[in-house]
Design a protein around this motif. Structure first.
Motif, mmCIF file in Angstrom:
data_model
loop_
_atom_site.group_PDB
_atom_site.id
_atom_site.type_symbol
_atom_site.label_atom_id
_atom_site.label_comp_id
_atom_site.label_asym_id
_atom_site.label_seq_id
_atom_site.Cartn_x
_atom_site.Cartn_y
_atom_site.Cartn_z
ATOM 1 N N ASP A 219 0.865 -1.180 0.000
ATOM 2 C CA ASP A 219 0.000 0.000 0.000
ATOM 3 C C ASP A 219 0.902 1.230 0.000
ATOM 4 N N ALA A 220 0.936 1.948 -1.127
ATOM 5 C CA ALA A 220 1.847 3.083 -1.267
ATOM 6 C C ALA A 220 1.568 4.172 -0.228
ATOM 7 N N GLU A 243 6.680 11.051 -2.408
ATOM 8 C CA GLU A 243 5.867 10.435 -3.451
ATOM 9 C C GLU A 243 6.367 9.036 -3.787
ATOM 10 N N ILE A 244 5.445 8.184 -4.186
ATOM 11 C CA ILE A 244 5.774 6.884 -4.757
ATOM 12 C C ILE A 244 5.143 6.833 -6.138
ATOM 13 N N GLN A 251 4.093 8.426 -12.653
ATOM 14 C CA GLN A 251 2.776 8.763 -12.122
ATOM 15 C C GLN A 251 2.557 8.053 -10.783
ATOM 16 N N PRO A 252 1.837 8.706 -9.846
ATOM 17 C CA PRO A 252 1.610 8.117 -8.516
ATOM 18 C C PRO A 252 0.889 6.778 -8.596
ATOM 19 N N VAL A 253 1.220 5.899 -7.668
ATOM 20 C CA VAL A 253 0.544 4.599 -7.576
ATOM 21 C C VAL A 253 -0.088 4.466 -6.203
ATOM 22 N N THR A 257 2.764 -2.817 -7.521
ATOM 23 C CA THR A 257 2.765 -4.121 -8.186
ATOM 24 C C THR A 257 3.973 -4.296 -9.106
ATOM 25 N N GLY A 258 4.667 -3.219 -9.426
ATOM 26 C CA GLY A 258 5.833 -3.279 -10.309
ATOM 27 C C GLY A 258 6.946 -2.421 -9.763
ATOM 28 N N GLU A 259 7.884 -2.061 -10.630
ATOM 29 C CA GLU A 259 9.013 -1.227 -10.193
ATOM 30 C C GLU A 259 8.529 0.178 -9.846
ATOM 31 N N ILE A 260 8.978 0.673 -8.735
ATOM 32 C CA ILE A 260 8.568 2.021 -8.303
ATOM 33 C C ILE A 260 9.793 2.853 -7.904
ATOM 34 N N LEU A 261 9.554 4.149 -7.849
ATOM 35 C CA LEU A 261 10.507 5.114 -7.314
ATOM 36 C C LEU A 261 9.845 5.785 -6.129
#
Length: 279
Positions: A219-220, A243-244, A251-253, A257-261
């Protein structure tokens, strides 16, 4: 090592290098070089026949009221570091050399530049893309090296290269940190003794956020809340953003479920610092 001030000088050296079939690695910098830049130069040295470092405080990526005039500079120290690391050429132009009278052309990447740092620095990434495009053309480099600390910049430059068919490989290199975890940055020199200690809260918060993700929290918002809560325990810290985002369009998530910053920008006193992690 060659020190050049004009585009014509750089071209005079690059032309025979290209004719000989030598590979060229470019490290774009704004000078005041530290271990983070050194890591980029070392990587470029390992992977290329020729290494070019640009040393240029780019005025068009600074907004009104930002630190263009006070940005730290030490060209002599930069030259010594580059000599020690085997750099072949430094390009140290003036703003007038890079932006001739009547300069009207700018390069920008939409969507990816709107969030994160782009929210409060709306002209910044157009300035970055414009100067980087010029440097790619001037140096005729095969590869260019960027640090992951400026994660949004790295993603934007990669997208620009893809979208505009630049014939260059963009190499992202890991964040270099002080022993206590603070990400290396030229702007760290702005910090007072107390602010320098306070800045450690940034890496502490990000480390906790990454640990949550690795432990199974996807959960971001929960991760952002925890990162925010930790930073807010430091009285000298003021959050610009936490931000994630996904790494394709930035774009925000909501659900990871995948690669994030996970990226943050935090004011420590008057100094704005950025940091992040990819996962």
């Amino acid at each position: 090592m060659k020190i050049t001030k004009t585009v014509e000088e750089v071209k005079r050296f690059v032309k025979p290098w290209k004719k000989e079939g030598l590979s060229i690695g470019l490290v774009p910098t704004m000078g005041f070089l530290h271990e983070g830049h050194a890591s980029l130069i070392k990587r470029a040295r390992e992977e290329n026949d020729i290494v070019i470092v640009s040393d240029f405080v780019n005025p068009i990526q600074f907004g009104v009221g930002e630190d263009l005039e006070s940005y730290p500079r030490d060209f002599e120290a930069d030259c010594q570091l580059c000599r020690d690391l085997g750099v072949d050429l430094i390009f140290n132009p003036s703003p007038e050399e890079m932006y001739l009278d009547g300069f009207h052309t700018h390069v920008g990447v939409d969507v990816l530049s709107k969030g994160l740092c782009g929210k409060t620095r709306p002209i910044h990434f157009n300035g970055v893309c414009t100067v980087v495009s010029k440097l790619f053309n001037i140096a005729e480099a095969d590869r260019a090296y960027f640090g992951q600390k400026d994660a949004q910049q790295l993603c934007i430059v990669k997208r620009m290269v893809r979208d505009l068919n630049f014939n260059i490989e963009i190499v992202g290199c890991p964040i270099i940190r002080e022993n206590d975890g603070l990400a290396k940055s030229s702007r760290n020199t702005y910090l007072s003794f107390d602010e320098r200690k306070a800045a450690l809260i940034i890496n502490k918060a990000l480390t906790t956020g990454k640990s949550l993700l690795l432990s199974g929290v996807h959960d971001a918002d929960k991760i952002k809340e925890e990162v925010t809560k930790i930073i807010e325990t430091e009285p000298l810290a003021k959050i610009d953003y936490v931000e994630i985002v996904e790494t394709n369009e930035l774009q925000p998530v909501k659900q990871i479920t995948g690669e994030i910053l996970c990226a943050v920008a935090v004011y420590i006193g008057k100094t704005r610092l950025i940091d992040n992690f990819f996962a």
